[in-house]
Design a protein around this motif. Structure first.
Motif, PDB file in Angstrom:
ATOM      1  N   LEU A  89       0.862  -1.177   0.000  1.00  0.00           N
ATOM      2  CA  LEU A  89       0.000   0.000   0.000  1.00  0.00           C
ATOM      3  C   LEU A  89       0.897   1.226   0.000  1.00  0.00           C
ATOM      4  O   LEU A  89       1.711   1.411   0.911  1.00  0.00           O
ATOM      5  N   ASP A  90       0.791   2.028  -1.049  1.00  0.00           N
ATOM      6  CA  ASP A  90       1.452   3.324  -1.126  1.00  0.00           C
ATOM      7  C   ASP A  90       0.365   4.370  -0.981  1.00  0.00           C
ATOM      8  O   ASP A  90      -0.685   4.265  -1.626  1.00  0.00           O
ATOM      9  N   TYR A  91       0.603   5.361  -0.138  1.00  0.00           N
ATOM     10  CA  TYR A  91      -0.389   6.430  -0.016  1.00  0.00           C
ATOM     11  C   TYR A  91       0.280   7.753   0.266  1.00  0.00           C
ATOM     12  O   TYR A  91       1.374   7.815   0.802  1.00  0.00           O
ATOM     13  N   ASP A  92      -0.408   8.795  -0.143  1.00  0.00           N
ATOM     14  CA  ASP A  92       0.099  10.150  -0.070  1.00  0.00           C
ATOM     15  C   ASP A  92      -0.504  10.831   1.162  1.00  0.00           C
ATOM     16  O   ASP A  92      -1.722  10.941   1.270  1.00  0.00           O
ATOM     17  N   THR A  93       0.336  11.279   2.060  1.00  0.00           N
ATOM     18  CA  THR A  93      -0.150  11.892   3.293  1.00  0.00           C
ATOM     19  C   THR A  93      -0.378  13.392   3.152  1.00  0.00           C
ATOM     20  O   THR A  93      -0.947  14.005   4.024  1.00  0.00           O
TER      21      THR A  93
END
Length: 98
Positions: A89-93
């Motif tokens: 899981l890659d996510y942008d904070t």
């Protein structure tokens, strides 16, 4: 910031220490890598994977540089045969969309 989390279930959980050591060799490969932590499951604590990588990158360009780095590619290809499954899981904070 981009958070990159990867979890692996290994074919043989006895390989977890080796798997972790190989991943640890990828620490500080590229500028923009802000955090990098590899852990293996702890006896007595809940887990449905054997190894986890938690990393944070300045932006998507830094993550891409890491993923395309020759050493990371070499480590990935060497560890691939040891894994049963891989979840990521890659996510942008910060709301970046690039």
């Amino acid at each position: 910031m981009i958070k990159h989390i990867v979890m692996w279930k290994l074919k043989d959980e006895a390989q977890a220490a080796h798997f972790k050591a190989q991943l640890d060799s990828c620490r500080d490969l590229v500028p923009g890598m802000l955090e990098f932590e590899v852990a293996t499951k702890t006896a007595g604590l809940e887990a449905n994977c054997d190894v986890v990588l938690y990393s944070v990158f300045e932006d998507s360009a830094a993550l891409a540089a890491y993923q395309n780095h020759p050493h990371h590619q070499l480590v990935s290809s060497g560890l691939g045969p040891l894994r049963q499954t891989r979840s990521v899981l890659d996510y942008d904070t910060l709301g970046e969309t690039s």
